[in-house]
Design a protein around this motif. Structure first.
Motif, PDB file in Angstrom:
ATOM      1  N   THR A 148       0.855  -1.185   0.000  1.00 25.31           N
ATOM      2  CA  THR A 148       0.000   0.000   0.000  1.00 25.31           C
ATOM      3  C   THR A 148       0.889   1.231   0.000  1.00 25.31           C
ATOM      4  O   THR A 148       1.492   1.579   1.029  1.00 25.31           O
ATOM      5  CB  THR A 148      -0.915   0.032   1.243  1.00 25.31           C
ATOM      6  N   PRO A 149       1.033   1.890  -1.131  1.00 25.24           N
ATOM      7  CA  PRO A 149       1.908   3.069  -1.178  1.00 25.24           C
ATOM      8  C   PRO A 149       1.362   4.210  -0.327  1.00 25.24           C
ATOM      9  O   PRO A 149       0.152   4.347  -0.156  1.00 25.24           O
ATOM     10  CB  PRO A 149       1.926   3.436  -2.665  1.00 25.24           C
ATOM     11  N   ARG A 150       2.260   4.970   0.215  1.00 23.22           N
ATOM     12  CA  ARG A 150       1.885   6.126   1.025  1.00 23.22           C
ATOM     13  C   ARG A 150       2.193   7.415   0.273  1.00 23.22           C
ATOM     14  O   ARG A 150       2.959   7.427  -0.670  1.00 23.22           O
ATOM     15  CB  ARG A 150       2.633   6.105   2.354  1.00 23.22           C
ATOM     16  N   ASN A 151       1.618   8.481   0.746  1.00 25.46           N
ATOM     17  CA  ASN A 151       1.825   9.783   0.127  1.00 25.46           C
ATOM     18  C   ASN A 151       1.899  10.831   1.219  1.00 25.46           C
ATOM     19  O   ASN A 151       1.117  10.798   2.180  1.00 25.46           O
ATOM     20  CB  ASN A 151       0.679  10.103  -0.832  1.00 25.46           C
ATOM     21  N   GLY A 152       2.831  11.753   1.107  1.00 25.47           N
ATOM     22  CA  GLY A 152       3.004  12.753   2.156  1.00 25.47           C
ATOM     23  C   GLY A 152       1.949  13.824   2.159  1.00 25.47           C
ATOM     24  O   GLY A 152       1.765  14.506   3.157  1.00 25.47           O
ATOM     25  N   SER A 153       1.264  14.002   1.057  1.00 27.41           N
ATOM     26  CA  SER A 153       0.262  15.066   0.951  1.00 27.41           C
ATOM     27  C   SER A 153      -1.095  14.457   0.588  1.00 27.41           C
ATOM     28  O   SER A 153      -1.171  13.487  -0.163  1.00 27.41           O
ATOM     29  CB  SER A 153       0.681  16.072  -0.123  1.00 27.41           C
ATOM     30  N   ARG A 154      -2.173  15.046   1.115  1.00 25.00           N
ATOM     31  CA  ARG A 154      -3.536  14.596   0.782  1.00 25.00           C
ATOM     32  C   ARG A 154      -4.250  15.640  -0.064  1.00 25.00           C
ATOM     33  O   ARG A 154      -5.496  15.636  -0.171  1.00 25.00           O
ATOM     34  CB  ARG A 154      -4.324  14.312   2.057  1.00 25.00           C
ATOM     35  N   ARG A 155      -3.503  16.506  -0.683  1.00 22.81           N
ATOM     36  CA  ARG A 155      -4.113  17.533  -1.542  1.00 22.81           C
ATOM     37  C   ARG A 155      -4.855  16.859  -2.694  1.00 22.81           C
ATOM     38  O   ARG A 155      -4.339  15.956  -3.324  1.00 22.81           O
ATOM     39  CB  ARG A 155      -3.061  18.486  -2.076  1.00 22.81           C
ATOM     40  N   ARG A 156      -6.053  17.292  -2.905  1.00 25.12           N
ATOM     41  CA  ARG A 156      -6.945  16.804  -3.962  1.00 25.12           C
ATOM     42  C   ARG A 156      -7.235  15.311  -3.801  1.00 25.12           C
ATOM     43  O   ARG A 156      -7.472  14.601  -4.778  1.00 25.12           O
ATOM     44  CB  ARG A 156      -6.355  17.106  -5.340  1.00 25.12           C
ATOM     45  N   TYR A 157      -7.185  14.851  -2.568  1.00 26.17           N
ATOM     46  CA  TYR A 157      -7.440  13.422  -2.336  1.00 26.17           C
ATOM     47  C   TYR A 157      -8.881  13.067  -2.738  1.00 26.17           C
ATOM     48  O   TYR A 157      -9.831  13.801  -2.445  1.00 26.17           O
ATOM     49  CB  TYR A 157      -7.227  13.060  -0.868  1.00 26.17           C
ATOM     50  N   GLY A 158      -9.004  11.940  -3.410  1.00 28.76           N
ATOM     51  CA  GLY A 158     -10.305  11.457  -3.849  1.00 28.76           C
ATOM     52  C   GLY A 158     -10.751  12.018  -5.173  1.00 28.76           C
ATOM     53  O   GLY A 158     -11.782  11.597  -5.720  1.00 28.76           O
ATOM     54  N   GLU A 159     -10.015  12.970  -5.714  1.00 30.41           N
ATOM     55  CA  GLU A 159     -10.394  13.576  -6.997  1.00 30.41           C
ATOM     56  C   GLU A 159      -9.788  12.801  -8.167  1.00 30.41           C
ATOM     57  O   GLU A 159      -8.812  12.064  -8.019  1.00 30.41           O
ATOM     58  CB  GLU A 159      -9.916  15.029  -7.076  1.00 30.41           C
ATOM     59  N   GLN A 160     -10.362  13.025  -9.323  1.00 30.23           N
ATOM     60  CA  GLN A 160      -9.760  12.598 -10.573  1.00 30.23           C
ATOM     61  C   GLN A 160      -8.817  13.726 -11.017  1.00 30.23           C
ATOM     62  O   GLN A 160      -9.244  14.872 -11.164  1.00 30.23           O
ATOM     63  CB  GLN A 160     -10.826  12.351 -11.641  1.00 30.23           C
ATOM     64  N   VAL A 161      -7.547  13.424 -11.186  1.00 29.88           N
ATOM     65  CA  VAL A 161      -6.563  14.454 -11.530  1.00 29.88           C
ATOM     66  C   VAL A 161      -5.874  14.080 -12.834  1.00 29.88           C
ATOM     67  O   VAL A 161      -5.738  12.890 -13.158  1.00 29.88           O
ATOM     68  CB  VAL A 161      -5.510  14.606 -10.410  1.00 29.88           C
ATOM     69  N   PRO A 162      -5.430  15.073 -13.611  1.00 27.23           N
ATOM     70  CA  PRO A 162      -4.719  14.751 -14.862  1.00 27.23           C
ATOM     71  C   PRO A 162      -3.330  14.195 -14.577  1.00 27.23           C
ATOM     72  O   PRO A 162      -2.718  14.497 -13.552  1.00 27.23           O
ATOM     73  CB  PRO A 162      -4.651  16.098 -15.582  1.00 27.23           C
ATOM     74  N   LEU A 163      -2.839  13.402 -15.497  1.00 24.93           N
ATOM     75  CA  LEU A 163      -1.495  12.845 -15.355  1.00 24.93           C
ATOM     76  C   LEU A 163      -0.459  13.943 -15.194  1.00 24.93           C
ATOM     77  O   LEU A 163       0.517  13.792 -14.450  1.00 24.93           O
ATOM     78  CB  LEU A 163      -1.144  11.978 -16.574  1.00 24.93           C
ATOM     79  N   SER A 164      -0.652  15.054 -15.887  1.00 25.70           N
ATOM     80  CA  SER A 164       0.313  16.150 -15.804  1.00 25.70           C
ATOM     81  C   SER A 164       0.436  16.656 -14.369  1.00 25.70           C
ATOM     82  O   SER A 164       1.533  16.967 -13.901  1.00 25.70           O
ATOM     83  CB  SER A 164      -0.098  17.293 -16.729  1.00 25.70           C
ATOM     84  N   TRP A 165      -0.685  16.717 -13.656  1.00 26.33           N
ATOM     85  CA  TRP A 165      -0.646  17.143 -12.256  1.00 26.33           C
ATOM     86  C   TRP A 165       0.060  16.098 -11.398  1.00 26.33           C
ATOM     87  O   TRP A 165       0.860  16.425 -10.531  1.00 26.33           O
ATOM     88  CB  TRP A 165      -2.070  17.365 -11.747  1.00 26.33           C
ATOM     89  N   GLY A 166      -0.224  14.839 -11.651  1.00 24.35           N
ATOM     90  CA  GLY A 166       0.387  13.774 -10.866  1.00 24.35           C
ATOM     91  C   GLY A 166       1.900  13.763 -10.979  1.00 24.35           C
ATOM     92  O   GLY A 166       2.612  13.570  -9.981  1.00 24.35           O
ATOM     93  N   LEU A 167       2.421  13.994 -12.190  1.00 21.83           N
ATOM     94  CA  LEU A 167       3.878  14.005 -12.368  1.00 21.83           C
ATOM     95  C   LEU A 167       4.480  15.273 -11.789  1.00 21.83           C
ATOM     96  O   LEU A 167       5.540  15.232 -11.155  1.00 21.83           O
ATOM     97  CB  LEU A 167       4.239  13.882 -13.852  1.00 21.83           C
ATOM     98  N   ALA A 168       3.815  16.411 -11.995  1.00 26.85           N
ATOM     99  CA  ALA A 168       4.344  17.681 -11.474  1.00 26.85           C
ATOM    100  C   ALA A 168       4.471  17.644  -9.957  1.00 26.85           C
ATOM    101  O   ALA A 168       5.441  18.146  -9.388  1.00 26.85           O
ATOM    102  CB  ALA A 168       3.454  18.843 -11.905  1.00 26.85           C
ATOM    103  N   GLN A 169       3.471  17.006  -9.287  1.00 28.28           N
ATOM    104  CA  GLN A 169       3.499  16.917  -7.829  1.00 28.28           C
ATOM    105  C   GLN A 169       4.221  15.665  -7.344  1.00 28.28           C
ATOM    106  O   GLN A 169       4.359  15.453  -6.143  1.00 28.28           O
ATOM    107  CB  GLN A 169       2.075  16.915  -7.278  1.00 28.28           C
TER     108      GLN A 169
END
Length: 794
Positions: free
Chosen positions: A519-540
């Protein structure tokens, strides 16, 4: 009676002539003493150090085992050197045929019969050259008896094969001026930091004065004695008509003007590169039996290089005219690298300036007072002792004592006994007293770094930094050392998605999921539960988005391994697993830079090219090396990736390139940080350069405690920023922030819509996000250099 006496004298004379003739014939035939073969006389000095040059013509260094001799032609030597040598050693050099009868007779009468030791010798410059080239030290009376006649015969033969100018040039190229200064070129550099052509009259006189007895007339140890000898040479030059009395008197009043510096292959620019080239060019064909059991990675990598890289093992793969293989130590090769000496200096200054002058101070400040210094306080004392015990066993001191038969107790005692030693510091070497064990911990306290800068269109390596100081830290972190790459792995996952037809605006769920037992972890919960573009995922650098994408494009991990292989990654053990998307595998800085070239080179990856050509000592081209390329992704996929990597800089984890370092123009890149801040990475991209930077400790348990200091954006990214700033400030290098990425020349942008780079990411964040999002659930086990799939699960 008188007639009989005359006959006897004629008989004696005839006998002497016959003996001389017989002696000469015997010497020429090799029946007495040693007479070099004709081919040796045609090339009497065949052992020259090879030279390494930058692409812009600067000599970076030389390779030699014993004699650091570099040949220079007559027109590259100051004429004063020839004048001083002839005036001092052989005033009738241009008049005799190798043997000066008058000088020989004078030496016999005055030295032999009258005992005048100051009467001078009878040896000509040609005889001295013959002696240096071919005469061994006489070990008995018989050898001493024939030594001079042998030199005479060789001298005459040299005169037959060479002009006077060639003989005197050979002499100056061969003579050993001490301090590893063999030959006039190295001597001029060592004593005066000049080229031979620029030597003054006084400097030439000093060097010629050394020819009488270099050990006695050593300018470093006996400057006053050497100055007196130089003045004698100046007087002889006046006598020979080469300089005036007034000029001689004026020069005598000056000091030697030394700018002494010993030649050491560890000094100078690109020392790590030169050592790497030395090793691979002289490499034998890899045989498994020649590698230790734990050297699987090295054997695998060397085997690949032998088959695919024409530079690897070049000396063993290629033969000279006589059928023997080339030797970089003796064949006087000229190695023309792809390095730009100006960019190399910029890179070395950027690495040293940031790590030595900033990071190291912060590291020491953070670790001050720690019982585990320089290791993290999170490991136990028993773990620390285990790590240091391994380091002891890997040290030269331990191996030497073990080979000498010392017991374990004797070795342990030696490592805990204080002793005098000289250690490295950023302010110069320090004489101190400490135990060998403390010295191990002391050296481990220094942070390490690596940088490789590649021209993506050709693969030319423009700068190569394997560490901060080759003399004291010789392990190469540019093309040899491997470390976990963390989030710099993510662009390869996104590139596979682009190849599957997805685009930067493709939406992925930003939610935490479990994949088997991971189960991977993430340090930030910003926009958690949303559908986000790949560009945002890589930038963050969002772990959840990357893992969810990996589950769609390559849930087994096998495809990513194949993709990495296509990208030039030669890591031996790549374990197929979902977790591979977060970069637990170990890759070199050079390999990572090379793999990233696909993003800016229209999908084509260029292998690192370190050498453009190899020449012989006469400038004849022996080999030329061309770029090795392969297409990894499509041109459109590369444009998509480049836009998303721009988003990392414009509105993601590498934002400080703009707001802190004020860099302008197109910029793309990716930050990376591994568990516990053990490795900090940044790969920066501009239209004609891809530069990978890494910073970390020698061991993975040596790292910053705080993420603020240990993240790649703080440790590695500034190196790229300082390096690029220096390059942009030098117009002569030809790089400019006004250059455009290739897709900016297209009429259509990603997805068929006009879109600016900054609009790729629809949310802003601090450049600390990637470090917060690193996979904290992927521990690197103590003492292991390769993380396997089994270790990657909670």
């Amino acid at each position: 009676m008188k007639k009989k006496l005359i006959h006897i004298m004629w008989y004696v004379y005839g006998a002497l002539v016959a003996i001389c003739v017989l002696g000469v014939v015997s010497i020429k035939q090799g029946w007495i003493g040693y007479m070099p073969p004709l081919d040796e006389l045609n090339d009497p000095i065949d052992k020259y150090a090879s030279q390494v040059f930058s692409a812009d013509g600067k000599m970076l260094g030389t390779w030699s085992q014993k004699e650091n001799r570099i040949f220079v032609p007559k027109d590259s030597i100051s004429p004063h050197m020839f004048e001083a040598l002839v005036a001092t050693e052989d005033s009738r050099f241009y008049d005799h045929c190798g043997i000066d009868g008058r000088a020989l007779l004078r030496a016999i009468v005055k030295r032999g019969f009258m005992g005048q030791r100051s009467a001078g010798g009878g040896s000509t410059i040609t005889q001295q050259l013959a002696k240096q080239l071919y005469s061994s030290t006489a070990s008995n009376t018989l050898q001493r008896l024939f030594q001079k006649p042998i030199e005479w015969v060789i001298a005459v033969e040299l005169e037959r094969h060479y002009t006077k100018e060639e003989i005197i040039t050979l002499y100056l190229n061969y003579f050993d001026f001490l301090h590893n200064a063999v030959g006039i070129k190295t001597a001029a550099k060592v004593y005066f930091n000049k080229s031979p052509k620029d030597l003054s009259v006084s400097e030439c006189a000093m060097l010629v004065g050394m020819c009488k007895n270099p050990a006695y007339f050593n300018p470093v140890r006996e400057p006053e004695r050497v100055q007196e000898r130089r003045n004698v040479v100046l007087d002889l030059m006046v006598k020979g008509g080469y300089i005036s009395v007034a000029e001689s008197e004026s020069l005598k009043s000056t000091d030697l003007g030394l700018h002494f510096r010993r030649i050491d292959h560890k000094d100078g620019q690109a020392a790590y590169l030169r050592e790497y080239l030395r090793r691979i060019m002289m490499a034998e064909k890899p045989q498994r039996k020649d590698y230790m059991a734990w050297q699987e990675q090295q054997y695998y990598q060397d085997s690949l290089s032998w088959e695919k890289d024409p530079l690897y093992g070049w000396c063993k793969k290629n033969s000279k005219r006589d059928g023997s293989n080339y030797n970089i130590y003796t064949d006087g090769l000229r190695i023309i690298t792809t390095i730009d000496s100006r960019m190399q200096q910029d890179a070395e200054e950027a690495v040293y300036g940031h790590v030595a002058n900033y990071l190291q101070k912060q590291f020491n400040k953070e670790k001050r007072g720690s019982a585990n210094f320089p290791y993290t306080s999170s490991i136990s004392q028993s773990q620390l002792r285990s790590i240091l015990a391994r380091s002891e066993q890997q040290s030269d001191r331990y191996r030497a004592m073990k080979a000498a038969g010392a017991s374990d107790e004797e070795i342990r005692k030696a490592f805990h006994t204080r002793t005098d030693m000289t250690v490295f510091s950023y302010h110069g070497e320090i004489d101190t007293v400490m135990t060998p064990l403390d010295s191990i911990k002391y050296y481990k306290s220094f942070l390490r770094a690596g940088l490789v800068s590649i021209e993506p269109q050709s693969g030319y390596v423009k700068a190569y930094v394997g560490g901060l100081d080759f003399t004291h830290f010789q392990y190469d972190m540019a093309m040899v050392g491997r470390r976990q790459v963390g989030s710099t792995m993510k662009p390869f996952v996104y590139a596979m998605a682009m190849e599957d037809g997805l685009e930067p605006n493709y939406m992925v769920a930003n939610v935490q999921r479990s994949y088997g037992s991971w189960t991977p972890r993430n340090g930030s919960r910003r926009r958690y539960g949303e559908q986000v573009p790949l560009s945002w995922g890589l930038a963050q650098s969002n772990n959840w988005v990357t893992a969810n994408l990996m589950a769609q494009v390559d849930p087994s991990g096998h495809r990513l391994i194949d993709f990495l292989r296509e990208g030039g990654i030669s890591t031996y053990k790549l374990y197929p697993s979902m977790v591979l998307c977060l970069g637990p595998c170990e890759i070199t800085v050079g390999e990572l830079a090379s793999a990233y070239t696909m993003f800016v080179n229209k999908g084509i990856r260029c292998a690192p090219l370190l050498v453009s050509r190899i020449e012989d000592s006469q400038g004849n081209i022996l080999a030329e090396f061309t770029p090795r390329m392969n297409e990894v992704i499509s041109e459109q996929s590369s444009y998509n990736m480049l836009r998303m990597l721009e988003g990392v800089v414009n509105s993601g984890t590498a934002g400080r390139l703009h707001y802190k370092f004020k860099l302008e123009g197109p910029l793309a890149g990716k930050t990376g940080t591994t568990n516990n801040n053990a490795d900090g990475w940044f790969v920066g991209i501009v239209p004609r350069l891809v530069t990978a930077c890494w910073v970390g400790g020698e061991d993975r348990d040596i790292h910053f405690n705080s993420t603020a200091m240990g993240q790649g954006a703080e440790t590695a990214l500034p190196i790229f920023a300082y390096y690029l700033t220096k390059i942009y400030r030098n117009p002569a290098l030809g790089y400019s922030p006004k250059e455009k990425f290739p897709y900016e020349q297209l009429t259509k942008s990603v997805g068929g819509r006009e879109k600016t780079s900054s609009s790729i990411s629809d949310d802003s964040s601090s450049d600390n996000a990637e470090e917060q999002n690193r996979e904290k659930s992927v521990p690197a086990p103590h003492g292991k250099s390769q993380v396997t799939g089994e270790h990657l699960f909670d």
